[in-house]
Design a protein around this motif. Structure first.
Motif, PDB file in Angstrom:
ATOM      1  N   MET A   1       0.924  -1.301   0.000  1.00  0.00           N
ATOM      2  CA  MET A   1       0.080  -0.062  -0.072  1.00  0.00           C
ATOM      3  C   MET A   1       0.920   1.364   0.223  1.00  0.00           C
ATOM      4  O   MET A   1       0.341   2.102  -0.509  1.00  0.00           O
ATOM      5  CB  MET A   1      -0.859  -0.016   1.327  1.00  0.00           C
ATOM      6  CG  MET A   1      -2.026   1.024   1.219  1.00  0.00           C
ATOM      7  SD  MET A   1      -3.129   0.813  -0.103  1.00  0.00           S
ATOM      8  CE  MET A   1      -4.207   2.041   0.291  1.00  0.00           C
ATOM      9  N   LYS A   2       1.914   1.269   0.855  1.00  0.00           N
ATOM     10  CA  LYS A   2       2.841   2.303   0.698  1.00  0.00           C
ATOM     11  C   LYS A   2       3.571   2.728  -0.404  1.00  0.00           C
ATOM     12  O   LYS A   2       3.631   3.923  -0.957  1.00  0.00           O
ATOM     13  CB  LYS A   2       3.802   2.303   1.963  1.00  0.00           C
ATOM     14  CG  LYS A   2       3.335   2.296   3.494  1.00  0.00           C
ATOM     15  CD  LYS A   2       4.280   2.164   4.204  1.00  0.00           C
ATOM     16  CE  LYS A   2       4.060   2.436   5.773  1.00  0.00           C
ATOM     17  NZ  LYS A   2       4.934   2.392   6.727  1.00  0.00           N
ATOM     18  N   ASN A   3       3.779   1.506  -1.160  1.00  0.00           N
ATOM     19  CA  ASN A   3       4.495   1.713  -2.453  1.00  0.00           C
ATOM     20  C   ASN A   3       3.631   2.346  -3.650  1.00  0.00           C
ATOM     21  O   ASN A   3       3.932   3.058  -4.290  1.00  0.00           O
ATOM     22  CB  ASN A   3       5.030   0.478  -2.933  1.00  0.00           C
ATOM     23  CG  ASN A   3       6.302  -0.072  -2.345  1.00  0.00           C
ATOM     24  OD1 ASN A   3       6.914   0.688  -1.589  1.00  0.00           O
ATOM     25  ND2 ASN A   3       6.515  -1.381  -2.176  1.00  0.00           N
ATOM     26  N   LEU A   4       2.305   2.065  -3.434  1.00  0.00           N
ATOM     27  CA  LEU A   4       1.344   2.396  -4.372  1.00  0.00           C
ATOM     28  C   LEU A   4       1.098   3.960  -4.085  1.00  0.00           C
ATOM     29  O   LEU A   4       1.076   4.905  -5.254  1.00  0.00           O
ATOM     30  CB  LEU A   4       0.096   1.865  -4.097  1.00  0.00           C
ATOM     31  CG  LEU A   4      -1.177   2.261  -4.944  1.00  0.00           C
ATOM     32  CD1 LEU A   4      -0.777   1.911  -6.569  1.00  0.00           C
ATOM     33  CD2 LEU A   4      -2.444   1.500  -4.659  1.00  0.00           C
ATOM     34  N   LYS A   6       3.382   6.025  -2.893  1.00  0.00           N
ATOM     35  CA  LYS A   6       4.821   6.589  -3.327  1.00  0.00           C
ATOM     36  C   LYS A   6       4.627   6.756  -4.953  1.00  0.00           C
ATOM     37  O   LYS A   6       4.962   7.844  -5.488  1.00  0.00           O
ATOM     38  CB  LYS A   6       5.940   5.833  -2.845  1.00  0.00           C
ATOM     39  CG  LYS A   6       6.144   5.978  -1.399  1.00  0.00           C
ATOM     40  CD  LYS A   6       7.538   5.154  -0.817  1.00  0.00           C
ATOM     41  CE  LYS A   6       7.744   5.066   0.362  1.00  0.00           C
ATOM     42  NZ  LYS A   6       8.929   4.371   0.865  1.00  0.00           N
ATOM     43  N   ILE A   7       4.384   5.627  -5.520  1.00  0.00           N
ATOM     44  CA  ILE A   7       4.395   5.669  -6.949  1.00  0.00           C
ATOM     45  C   ILE A   7       3.317   6.789  -7.433  1.00  0.00           C
ATOM     46  O   ILE A   7       3.447   7.342  -8.599  1.00  0.00           O
ATOM     47  CB  ILE A   7       3.991   4.049  -7.379  1.00  0.00           C
ATOM     48  CG1 ILE A   7       5.116   3.229  -7.166  1.00  0.00           C
ATOM     49  CG2 ILE A   7       3.548   4.282  -9.171  1.00  0.00           C
ATOM     50  CD1 ILE A   7       5.027   2.059  -7.345  1.00  0.00           C
ATOM     51  N   SER A   8       2.142   6.776  -6.957  1.00  0.00           N
ATOM     52  CA  SER A   8       1.001   7.622  -7.330  1.00  0.00           C
ATOM     53  C   SER A   8       1.588   9.118  -7.134  1.00  0.00           C
ATOM     54  O   SER A   8       1.307   9.849  -7.824  1.00  0.00           O
ATOM     55  CB  SER A   8      -0.009   7.523  -6.494  1.00  0.00           C
ATOM     56  OG  SER A   8      -0.594   6.277  -6.701  1.00  0.00           O
ATOM     57  N   PHE A   9       2.212   9.331  -5.988  1.00  0.00           N
ATOM     58  CA  PHE A   9       2.828  10.769  -5.680  1.00  0.00           C
ATOM     59  C   PHE A   9       3.920  11.062  -6.786  1.00  0.00           C
ATOM     60  O   PHE A   9       3.983  12.164  -7.341  1.00  0.00           O
ATOM     61  CB  PHE A   9       3.546  10.736  -4.422  1.00  0.00           C
ATOM     62  CG  PHE A   9       4.206  12.197  -3.951  1.00  0.00           C
ATOM     63  CD1 PHE A   9       3.342  13.077  -3.758  1.00  0.00           C
ATOM     64  CD2 PHE A   9       5.369  12.293  -4.026  1.00  0.00           C
ATOM     65  CE1 PHE A   9       3.966  14.420  -3.547  1.00  0.00           C
ATOM     66  CE2 PHE A   9       6.064  13.339  -3.555  1.00  0.00           C
ATOM     67  CZ  PHE A   9       5.485  14.477  -3.469  1.00  0.00           C
ATOM     68  N   LEU A  10       4.936   9.931  -7.180  1.00  0.00           N
ATOM     69  CA  LEU A  10       5.775  10.413  -8.049  1.00  0.00           C
ATOM     70  C   LEU A  10       5.336  10.763  -9.502  1.00  0.00           C
ATOM     71  O   LEU A  10       5.611  11.602 -10.226  1.00  0.00           O
ATOM     72  CB  LEU A  10       6.862   9.396  -8.153  1.00  0.00           C
ATOM     73  CG  LEU A  10       7.948   9.191  -7.214  1.00  0.00           C
ATOM     74  CD1 LEU A  10       8.575   7.789  -7.238  1.00  0.00           C
ATOM     75  CD2 LEU A  10       8.849  10.476  -7.284  1.00  0.00           C
ATOM     76  N   PHE A  11       4.190  10.040  -9.607  1.00  0.00           N
ATOM     77  CA  PHE A  11       3.370  10.123 -11.141  1.00  0.00           C
ATOM     78  C   PHE A  11       2.932  11.602 -11.184  1.00  0.00           C
ATOM     79  O   PHE A  11       2.828  12.242 -12.259  1.00  0.00           O
ATOM     80  CB  PHE A  11       2.317   9.156 -11.417  1.00  0.00           C
ATOM     81  CG  PHE A  11       1.523   9.402 -12.502  1.00  0.00           C
ATOM     82  CD1 PHE A  11       2.126   9.080 -13.759  1.00  0.00           C
ATOM     83  CD2 PHE A  11       0.237   9.844 -12.333  1.00  0.00           C
ATOM     84  CE1 PHE A  11       1.390   9.127 -15.036  1.00  0.00           C
ATOM     85  CE2 PHE A  11      -0.647  10.175 -13.772  1.00  0.00           C
ATOM     86  CZ  PHE A  11       0.131   9.676 -14.808  1.00  0.00           C
ATOM     87  N   VAL A  12       2.274  12.081  -9.997  1.00  0.00           N
ATOM     88  CA  VAL A  12       1.580  13.449 -10.103  1.00  0.00           C
ATOM     89  C   VAL A  12       2.891  14.339 -10.096  1.00  0.00           C
ATOM     90  O   VAL A  12       2.560  15.241 -10.894  1.00  0.00           O
ATOM     91  CB  VAL A  12       0.672  13.442  -8.934  1.00  0.00           C
ATOM     92  CG1 VAL A  12       0.162  14.873  -8.634  1.00  0.00           C
ATOM     93  CG2 VAL A  12      -0.382  12.649  -8.744  1.00  0.00           C
ATOM     94  N   LEU A  13       3.625  14.031  -9.272  1.00  0.00           N
ATOM     95  CA  LEU A  13       4.766  15.046  -9.373  1.00  0.00           C
ATOM     96  C   LEU A  13       5.548  15.242 -10.675  1.00  0.00           C
ATOM     97  O   LEU A  13       5.643  16.455 -11.332  1.00  0.00           O
ATOM     98  CB  LEU A  13       5.902  14.768  -8.345  1.00  0.00           C
ATOM     99  CG  LEU A  13       7.105  15.726  -8.492  1.00  0.00           C
ATOM    100  CD1 LEU A  13       6.663  16.927  -7.634  1.00  0.00           C
ATOM    101  CD2 LEU A  13       8.213  15.296  -7.330  1.00  0.00           C
ATOM    102  N   MET A  14       5.592  14.093 -11.510  1.00  0.00           N
ATOM    103  CA  MET A  14       6.227  14.107 -13.013  1.00  0.00           C
ATOM    104  C   MET A  14       5.276  14.902 -13.673  1.00  0.00           C
ATOM    105  O   MET A  14       5.823  15.635 -14.886  1.00  0.00           O
ATOM    106  CB  MET A  14       6.493  12.809 -13.252  1.00  0.00           C
ATOM    107  CG  MET A  14       7.744  12.272 -12.408  1.00  0.00           C
ATOM    108  SD  MET A  14       8.058  10.536 -12.757  1.00  0.00           S
ATOM    109  CE  MET A  14       8.337  10.382 -14.625  1.00  0.00           C
ATOM    110  N   THR A  15       4.019  14.446 -13.789  1.00  0.00           N
ATOM    111  CA  THR A  15       2.908  15.093 -14.509  1.00  0.00           C
ATOM    112  C   THR A  15       3.240  16.565 -14.360  1.00  0.00           C
ATOM    113  O   THR A  15       2.978  17.518 -15.336  1.00  0.00           O
ATOM    114  CB  THR A  15       1.686  14.626 -14.179  1.00  0.00           C
ATOM    115  OG1 THR A  15       1.672  13.179 -14.397  1.00  0.00           O
ATOM    116  CG2 THR A  15       0.487  15.072 -15.243  1.00  0.00           C
ATOM    117  N   PHE A  16       3.130  17.353 -13.270  1.00  0.00           N
ATOM    118  CA  PHE A  16       3.163  18.594 -12.649  1.00  0.00           C
ATOM    119  C   PHE A  16       4.536  19.228 -13.454  1.00  0.00           C
ATOM    120  O   PHE A  16       4.339  20.335 -14.056  1.00  0.00           O
ATOM    121  CB  PHE A  16       3.448  19.012 -11.208  1.00  0.00           C
ATOM    122  CG  PHE A  16       3.215  20.312 -10.901  1.00  0.00           C
ATOM    123  CD1 PHE A  16       2.165  20.998 -11.232  1.00  0.00           C
ATOM    124  CD2 PHE A  16       4.627  20.892 -10.253  1.00  0.00           C
ATOM    125  CE1 PHE A  16       2.417  22.474 -10.932  1.00  0.00           C
ATOM    126  CE2 PHE A  16       4.738  21.960 -10.048  1.00  0.00           C
ATOM    127  CZ  PHE A  16       3.539  22.981 -10.192  1.00  0.00           C
TER     128      PHE A  16
END
Length: 103
Positions: A1-4, A6-16
């Motif tokens: 769950m924590k990895n999910l 983290k991955i979601s946060f990184l995806f949002v950050l990269m999109t921004f």
């Protein structure tokens, strides 16, 4: 769950970050200076682009980051500037934050 998370946060950050990089090109105006109107802290240059669009570029010492970044345009100069673009009625405006080139 924590990895999910983290991955979601990184995806949002990269999109921004990618969207900000794309916006830089859209906030650039290049063209020929047709006229200059002097103001209190700087001037407004009327710029005609290659697509025959007219932009009123507000250039001030404060907005470009100080006197070392400030340049005075002359009529006939080919310029490229970057900043915040908006439309007022039928006029295009840009508050210049960076002067890219003056030729």
């Amino acid at each position: 769950m924590k990895n999910l998370i983290k991955i979601s946060f990184l995806f949002v950050l990269m999109t921004f970050v990618a969207s900000c990089a794309c916006m830089k090109d859209k906030n650039t105006v290049s063209g020929k200076v047709e006229s200059i109107e002097n103001g209190k802290d700087g001037y407004t240059a009327k710029i005609n682009t290659a697509k025959n669009e007219v932009y009123f570029a507000t250039v001030s010492i404060v907005n470009v980051g100080g006197p070392e970044n400030f340049k005075r345009f002359k009529e006939g100069d080919e310029v490229s500037v970057q900043g915040e673009i908006w439309k007022a009625e039928n006029e295009n405006h840009i508050k210049v934050a960076r002067i890219i080139s003056v030729k």
